[in-house]
Design an enzyme around this catalytic site. Structure first.
Site, short mmCIF file in Angstrom:
data_model
loop_
_atom_site.label_atom_id
_atom_site.label_comp_id
_atom_site.label_asym_id
_atom_site.label_seq_id
_atom_site.Cartn_x
_atom_site.Cartn_y
_atom_site.Cartn_z
N GLY A 40 1.52 -14.45 5.37
CA GLY A 40 0.71 -15.50 4.75
C GLY A 40 -0.58 -14.97 4.16
O GLY A 40 -1.61 -15.63 4.19
N ALA B 72 -0.10 -12.37 -1.14
CA ALA B 72 1.25 -12.24 -1.70
C ALA B 72 2.17 -13.32 -1.14
O ALA B 72 2.94 -13.95 -1.88
CB ALA B 72 1.81 -10.86 -1.38
N VAL C 282 -9.00 -8.29 1.51
CA VAL C 282 -9.72 -7.78 0.34
C VAL C 282 -8.83 -8.07 -0.88
O VAL C 282 -7.73 -8.55 -0.73
CB VAL C 282 -10.01 -6.27 0.43
CG1 VAL C 282 -11.18 -5.99 1.33
CG2 VAL C 282 -8.77 -5.52 0.89
N ALA D 135 -10.82 -8.79 -7.32
CA ALA D 135 -10.86 -8.75 -8.78
C ALA D 135 -9.44 -8.84 -9.32
O ALA D 135 -8.51 -8.27 -8.75
CB ALA D 135 -11.50 -7.45 -9.24
N LYS E 17 -14.46 -12.87 -15.17
CA LYS E 17 -14.45 -11.41 -15.36
C LYS E 17 -13.97 -11.07 -16.77
O LYS E 17 -12.88 -11.49 -17.17
CB LYS E 17 -13.52 -10.78 -14.31
CG LYS E 17 -13.32 -9.29 -14.47
CD LYS E 17 -12.35 -8.74 -13.43
CE LYS E 17 -12.00 -7.30 -13.74
NZ LYS E 17 -10.90 -6.81 -12.90
N LEU F 260 1.72 -5.83 -0.71
CA LEU F 260 1.54 -4.53 -0.07
C LEU F 260 2.81 -4.04 0.61
O LEU F 260 2.99 -2.84 0.80
CB LEU F 260 0.39 -4.61 0.94
CG LEU F 260 -0.96 -5.06 0.34
CD1 LEU F 260 -1.99 -5.27 1.44
CD2 LEU F 260 -1.46 -4.04 -0.68
N GLY G 228 5.24 -4.25 -19.13
CA GLY G 228 4.26 -3.64 -18.24
C GLY G 228 2.89 -3.49 -18.87
O GLY G 228 2.71 -3.61 -20.08
C1 LIG Z 1 -9.45 -1.71 -0.29
C2 LIG Z 1 -8.59 -2.64 -1.07
C3 LIG Z 1 -9.12 -3.29 -2.17
C4 LIG Z 1 -8.31 -4.14 -2.93
N1 LIG Z 1 -8.82 -4.72 -4.06
C5 LIG Z 1 -8.00 -5.43 -4.86
C6 LIG Z 1 -8.47 -6.01 -6.06
O1 LIG Z 1 -9.65 -5.94 -6.39
N2 LIG Z 1 -7.58 -6.69 -6.83
C7 LIG Z 1 -6.27 -6.82 -6.49
O2 LIG Z 1 -5.50 -7.40 -7.25
N3 LIG Z 1 -5.83 -6.34 -5.32
C8 LIG Z 1 -6.64 -5.65 -4.52
N4 LIG Z 1 -6.18 -5.16 -3.33
C9 LIG Z 1 -4.82 -5.49 -2.92
C10 LIG Z 1 -4.79 -6.89 -2.32
O3 LIG Z 1 -5.67 -6.98 -1.24
C11 LIG Z 1 -3.39 -7.23 -1.87
O4 LIG Z 1 -2.49 -7.01 -2.91
C12 LIG Z 1 -3.28 -8.66 -1.48
O5 LIG Z 1 -4.25 -9.04 -0.57
C13 LIG Z 1 -1.93 -8.97 -0.92
O6 LIG Z 1 -1.82 -8.58 0.42
P1 LIG Z 1 -0.51 -9.00 1.19
O7 LIG Z 1 -0.40 -10.46 1.15
O8 LIG Z 1 0.61 -8.20 0.65
O9 LIG Z 1 -0.76 -8.46 2.67
P2 LIG Z 1 -1.70 -9.02 3.85
O10 LIG Z 1 -2.91 -9.67 3.35
O11 LIG Z 1 -1.86 -7.86 4.78
O12 LIG Z 1 -0.83 -10.13 4.57
C14 LIG Z 1 0.19 -9.80 5.47
C15 LIG Z 1 0.66 -11.06 6.17
O13 LIG Z 1 1.81 -10.74 6.95
C16 LIG Z 1 1.66 -11.35 8.22
N5 LIG Z 1 2.43 -10.57 9.19
C17 LIG Z 1 2.53 -9.22 9.29
N6 LIG Z 1 3.32 -8.89 10.32
C18 LIG Z 1 3.75 -10.05 10.87
C19 LIG Z 1 4.59 -10.39 11.97
N7 LIG Z 1 5.16 -9.45 12.72
N8 LIG Z 1 4.78 -11.69 12.27
C20 LIG Z 1 4.21 -12.68 11.53
N9 LIG Z 1 3.42 -12.41 10.48
C21 LIG Z 1 3.18 -11.13 10.16
C22 LIG Z 1 0.16 -11.33 8.47
O14 LIG Z 1 -0.19 -12.25 9.44
C23 LIG Z 1 -0.35 -11.70 7.09
O15 LIG Z 1 -0.32 -13.10 6.95
C24 LIG Z 1 -6.97 -4.34 -2.55
C25 LIG Z 1 -6.47 -3.74 -1.40
C26 LIG Z 1 -7.25 -2.88 -0.68
C27 LIG Z 1 -6.68 -2.22 0.54
#
Ligand SMILES: Cc1cc2nc3c(=O)[nH]c(=O)nc-3n(C[C@H](O)[C@H](O)[C@H](O)COP(=O)(O)OP(=O)(O)OC[C@H]3O[C@@H](n4cnc5c(N)ncnc54)[C@H](O)[C@@H]3O)c2cc1C
Length: 508
Positions: free
Chosen positions: A16, A19, A50, A53, A81, A336, A438
């Protein structure tokens, strides 16, 4: 509900974060007759928190979902932006803005940058950025949405800078209102079909079993389904993109003077970001752990960040690269969980958005997955990752910096063949490789090449036959027209306030 006798496809989204909720909300809203969407998330595990942007494409996503922009901006404390201000990348003391917009326009079938290069050769050109509306507006701290049609004020786009910890919850509320079922708790095991190897169900700590036809892995860096369960291979790109850590630290900032752009400043072992939001400034140092320790990076961001820290620096660890296949069996990785390219050009949320868009286009109706759709999805996602990768590497490689081991490494490293070919084309003829799918397009490549000091050996020879004084006069007129129009735009903060007031005045 059923369509042509087919049951809805049961989609289970694991995660949640940004993504996960973008995927769940997107599928629920845009495929209400085809998908039944369930999302599992764990407050205990939390989100990466995080990612502030974005790129202009995010507006398409928000719009397609029918979300009002002003409402969205208020909820996520967002700012506008117009591009990214890159400082000290080509060499220390230089800077340029990579705008969301063009530089001039084609004349007599010859791209604007060729005319500029010819004038530059003759010592008669102003900096390239002076011929870009987005750059001029960014530098003047002004913002208004682009005009419709073909006027000068239509030659740019914009994106948002928002609070990542508020964006997910906003999408969650939207997703829930559009029929997503949410389960809170930790997934502790995954059931697979003994014959096909497909995932059948997620099993939660308290024993709940969540069955599905299609699973979307949005579990973040852990990649619980695609990586851990299916063992989908990881393609590591650290040798091209050595930054593998970030030290993030939000600060207060001057709320009456908010910049409509992100700043990326090169540092001895990477670069640091400044992302202005309505209520604070996001700061972070993205660095290579082979060249700098975590403690040193935290200290460096403390010293460099302006404003009062709102928290201690938080270190995030990552590996640049992607899963070889983003769709394997009946599992699709989004965000991610499928891959990560560092945030130098704010591309991660864009990559998640594209994966969702492709999934919607290739959606398996009635729960039945067609291998050809899976292959096509993987092909499209690969293209997206490869294009972004090459563009990011360019920022490191095109430099004369020799002041640290890190810059010596990236300046002299071998780059992917695909990037070498693009750079060759530019060097020899001032040309940009054309591609349909792309990111990024001509203006972006030109901004970085020129901004980082790589001018081509040759450009379009047709420009040499024109009277340089007439060309110079035309470019000067363009520059003045841009400046005149920009001067009439509201300053960024005034525009933000005006939109907020307009929203507040609307009936609830
Ligand atoms: C330093 C940094 C800077 C960034 N800056 C940018 C930016 O400026 N612009 C941009 O577009 N992107 C940026 N990103 C990327 C961006 O943060 C991610 O693409 C975005 O937040 C998506 O993350 P996510 O949802 O894939 O993962 P997460 O936010 O990690 O979410 C993972 C989810 O999975 C759940 N989960 C995991 N394991 C389990 C389990 N076993 N049981 C139940 N739930 C589980 C967690 O609870 C959570 O809800 C940055 C990333 C980093 C590291």
């Amino acid at each position: 509900m059923q369509r042509e006798g087919k049951p809805k496809t049961r989609v289970v989204v694991l995660g949640g974060g940004t993504a996960g909720w973008m995927t769940a909300a997107g599928l629920a809203k845009l495929l209400p007759d085809l998908a039944e969407v369930t999302l599992v998330e764990s407050e205990d595990i939390g989100i990466v928190g995080v990612g502030e942007a974005t790129l202009p494409h995010i507006r398409g996503f928000v719009e397609r979902l029918g979300i009002d922009e002003a409402t969205f901006m208020r909820a996520t404390h967002a700012t506008y932006k117009l591009g990214i201000d890159f400082r000290d990348f080509g060499s220390i003391g230089t800077s340029y803005i990579h705008p969301f917009g063009s530089f001039g326009e084609e004349v007599a079938g010859v791209g604007f940058h060729h005319w500029w290069l010819e004038l530059e050769r003759q010592g008669m050109a102003a900096p390239l950025g002076d011929y870009s509306f987005a750059v001029a507006a960014a530098k003047a701290n002004r913002f208004a949405p682009p005009a419709e049609g073909t006027s000068l004020a239509s030659t740019y786009g914009y994106a948002y800078q928002f609070d990542a910890t508020l964006f997910g919850p906003f999408m969650r509320e939207f997703g829930l209102a559009n029929g997503v079922t949410r389960h809170e708790g930790r997934v502790t095991s995954v059931e697979r079909d003994g014959d096909s190897g497909d995932v059948r169900a997620l099993v939660m700590e308290d024993g709940r079993r969540i069955e599905g036809d299609l699973f979307v892995d949005c579990s973040g860096f852990r990649s619980l389904l695609l990586g851990e369960t299916l063992g989908e291979e990881w393609e590591d790109w650290t040798h091209w993109l050595p930054c593998d850590r970030a030290a993030a630290m939000p600060c207060t900032h001057e709320t009456e003077d908010i910049r409509p752009y992100t700043t990326a400043t090169a540092m001895p072992a990477g670069w640091r970001w400044q992302i202005p939001l309505q209520h604070r400034m996001g700061n972070g140092y993205v660095f290579s752990s082979a060249h700098l320790s975590e403690d040193e990076a935290c200290e460096a961001i403390r010293v460099a960040a302006e404003g009062e820290p709102l928290a201690d620096p938080r270190v995030l660890r990552f590996r640049p690269g992607r899963r070889k296949h983003s769709w394997s069996h009946n599992v699709i990785g989004v965000g991610l969980a499928s891959g990560f390219l560092e945030p130098l050009e704010s591309t991660s949320i864009y990559l998640a958005q594209m994966a969702i868009t492709y999934l919607i286009e290739l959606f398996p109706e009635g729960g039945a997955i067609d291998g050809r759709d899976r292959d096509e999805f993987n092909r499209l996602v690969d293209i997206e990752y490869d294009r972004v990768r090459d563009f990011l590497i360019l920022h490191y490689h095109v430099t004369t910096r020799d002041d640290s081991e890190f810059w010596n490494h990236v300046r002299t490293m071998a780059v992917p063949d695909s990037l070498a070919a693009k750079m060759d084309l530019w060097r020899k003829a001032g040309r940009i490789e054309k591609y349909a799918d792309g990111l990024f397009y001509d203006a972006s490549w030109i901004a970085v090449y020129v901004g980082q000091g790589l001018l081509p050996d040759k450009h379009d020879t047709r420009t040499a036959f024109a009277d340089p004084h007439r060309v110079a006069a035309a470019l000067e007129r363009l520059r003045q027209e841009i400046d005149g129009e920009v001067a009439r735009m509201p300053v960024h903060v005034a525009y933000l306030k005006r939109e907020a007031a307009r929203l507040a005045a609307q009936p609830a």
